[in-house]
Design a protein around this motif. Structure first.
Motif, mmCIF file in Angstrom:
data_model
loop_
_atom_site.group_PDB
_atom_site.id
_atom_site.type_symbol
_atom_site.label_atom_id
_atom_site.label_comp_id
_atom_site.label_asym_id
_atom_site.label_seq_id
_atom_site.Cartn_x
_atom_site.Cartn_y
_atom_site.Cartn_z
ATOM 1 N N VAL A 209 0.895 -1.154 0.000
ATOM 2 C CA VAL A 209 0.000 0.000 0.000
ATOM 3 C C VAL A 209 0.931 1.200 0.000
ATOM 4 N N PRO A 210 0.454 2.402 -0.307
ATOM 5 C CA PRO A 210 1.356 3.553 -0.323
ATOM 6 C C PRO A 210 2.117 3.716 0.995
ATOM 7 N N GLY A 211 3.436 3.746 0.908
ATOM 8 C CA GLY A 211 4.277 3.936 2.079
ATOM 9 C C GLY A 211 4.660 2.668 2.809
ATOM 10 N N HIS A 212 4.189 1.517 2.355
ATOM 11 C CA HIS A 212 4.482 0.276 3.079
ATOM 12 C C HIS A 212 4.429 -0.890 2.098
ATOM 13 N N VAL A 241 -6.793 3.379 0.333
ATOM 14 C CA VAL A 241 -5.443 2.917 0.026
ATOM 15 C C VAL A 241 -5.495 2.041 -1.221
ATOM 16 N N LYS A 242 -4.443 2.091 -1.987
ATOM 17 C CA LYS A 242 -4.340 1.252 -3.177
ATOM 18 C C LYS A 242 -3.526 0.023 -2.816
ATOM 19 N N LEU A 243 -4.213 -1.118 -2.724
ATOM 20 C CA LEU A 243 -3.572 -2.385 -2.393
ATOM 21 C C LEU A 243 -3.090 -3.045 -3.681
ATOM 22 N N THR A 244 -1.808 -3.394 -3.715
ATOM 23 C CA THR A 244 -1.213 -3.927 -4.938
ATOM 24 C C THR A 244 -0.482 -5.236 -4.659
#
Length: 449
Positions: A209-212, A241-244
């Protein structure tokens, strides 16, 4: 209005989870035993409706089917409104319109929208198994070579295990899938997902996710049926959050890559101490989402890969993961969940507790087997301050356990307690399935002179 016939019977795990969520929201946290006592008068055998004015909002919530509740925190007035306007709810959307009001529904527990990939791309967007188009996989955004596959035998002699359904996705060279997930800023979330390698030996899956982010090695297959499940946690820093999921590898065969077959999320509520125990979450009752239709346990990665533990209160401080097991699919000594130490000395679990220097404490814990045909002479080592204890247990794979304890003197205001298995184990007739001793019911309390 929900009817008696339409209500979904929720199992004990869901009932306790819902109860914890709502009582904690009201600052009325209960231990598991107290929650059970609270739920006894409100059994699922008796269905209630909003017409029962004597019921509180939380009681109405407990009577709602899980699909109606969305496992989210709502005020009593919002719960009544949700019951009054059932047709306006859709837990795949960011908001639900109820009358003139709008209720935000962050994704807090359960499968992500199309998290099991059973909603397929249109046939026009498939070239054999390859998905064409960035938004062709419903509810997901894809980049690179992503395949939509069905479980079972494959060309070139491969076999893809999809234990929780029919379909899955495979990430080719540098391919990824992502989804925007609505969350509560500041909250901790655990992502549970089924993942296994296909043809490459050194496959890695990046979850972010952004930042982690974390690069999870899926080289080792812990389950011989290919049904490995992992959990990964993060702290939300925004409302969305954008989960990738990304395959960073580049293989000679561009279609080689990790297989994903189910993705779920769970909000991890803040822990509180249980009376008479200095260990938080000592019974491992609070943990990641567990899939109900199939489970070989959930692999929890070491803190080197995931600084935020998906097992609240505990640190996975080894090189290999430990496995989170539930009562429905395994034998656990007490409660609803336990930990299986599946990688010998390469998997250790620890917690730092508050102590008073020079004061004596008792450390008690239970070890056993998960009734999964794991056999052999086992040994769990426990450490606290300067003391250590080796506990032997001969497993016959039939769901047996024993309790051990020892005293230690605290040498500082913080004491680390640690557990690990001294050796490696496999199933009796399945050497491809890695297993180990079960740890449960960890307690620390002052010694009474």
């Amino acid at each position: 209005m929900p009817t008696r016939e339409s209500n979904q019977v929720v199992d004990e795990t869901d009932r306790l989870d819902i109860a914890r969520r709502h009582f904690d929201h009201e600052n009325l946290y209960r231990t598991e035993r107290e929650i059970r006592r609270t739920l006894d008068p409100l059994t699922w055998e008796h269905r209630w409706t909003v017409k029962d004015k004597a019921m509180s909002g939380n009681q109405v919530a407990l009577m709602m089917p899980l699909s109606e509740l969305h496992a989210t925190l709502m005020t009593p007035s919002q719960i009544h409104a949700a019951l009054k306007y059932p047709n306006n709810r859709n837990n795949t959307k960011d908001t639900d319109s109820i009358g003139a009001n709008t209720i935000c529904l962050p994704q807090t527990h359960g499968l992500l929208p199309n998290g099991n990939f059973e909603e397929s791309p249109a046939k026009s967007n498939l070239k054999k198994t390859v998905i064409k188009g960035k938004y062709s996989l419903p509810k997901w955004e894809i980049n690179g070579l992503v395949e939509y596959i069905s479980g079972g035998p494959q060309p070139r002699g491969f076999f893809y295990a999809v234990p929780r359904g029919v379909h899955a996705v495979k990430l080719g060279n540098e391919a990824s899938i992502s989804q925007n997930v609505k969350v509560n800023p500041g909250s901790i979330y655990s992502i549970t997902f089924g993942a296994t390698r296909t043809c490459a030996q050194d496959e890695v899956l990046t979850v972010s996710v952004p930042g982690h982010s974390a690069d999870l090695s899926i080289q080792t297959l812990f389950s011989s049926n290919g049904g490995d499940t992992y959990a990964w946690a993060f702290k939300a820093t925004s409302r969305v959050v954008k989960l990738t999921f990304h395959n960073p590898g580049i293989q000679e065969d561009p279609t080689c890559g990790p297989l994903l077959d189910a993705i779920a999320i769970k909000e991890m509520l803040p822990l509180k101490y249980t009376k008479g125990n200095l260990v938080k979450n000592g019974g491992f009752e609070i943990g990641p989402h567990v899939f109900k239709n199939f489970s070989t346990g959930i692999l929890l990665p070491p803190k080197l890969l995931d600084l935020i533990s998906p097992l609240p209160g505990w640190i996975i401080e080894s090189l290999k993961p430990v496995k989170y097991i539930d009562k429905k699919h395994f034998f656990v000594p007490s409660g609803l969940a336990a930990i299986e130490l599946v990688a010998g000395q390469e998997s250790a679990i620890a917690q730092i507790i508050r102590t008073v220097p020079s004061k004596l404490y008792n450390l008690t814990f239970t070890i056993g087997d998960a009734k999964n045909a794991c056999h052999g002479s086992m040994m769990v080592q426990a450490f606290a301050a300067k003391e250590t204890l080796k506990v032997r247990f001969v497993s016959r794979g039939k769901g047996e356990f024993k309790t051990a304890s020892f005293k230690f003197k605290a040498i500082s205001a913080r004491t680390r307690i640690t557990f690990f298995s001294a050796s490696y184990h496999t199933r009796l007739h399945d050497y491809g399935h890695i297993c180990g001793p079960v740890l449960d019911n960890v307690r620390v309390f002052p010694t009474v002179h």
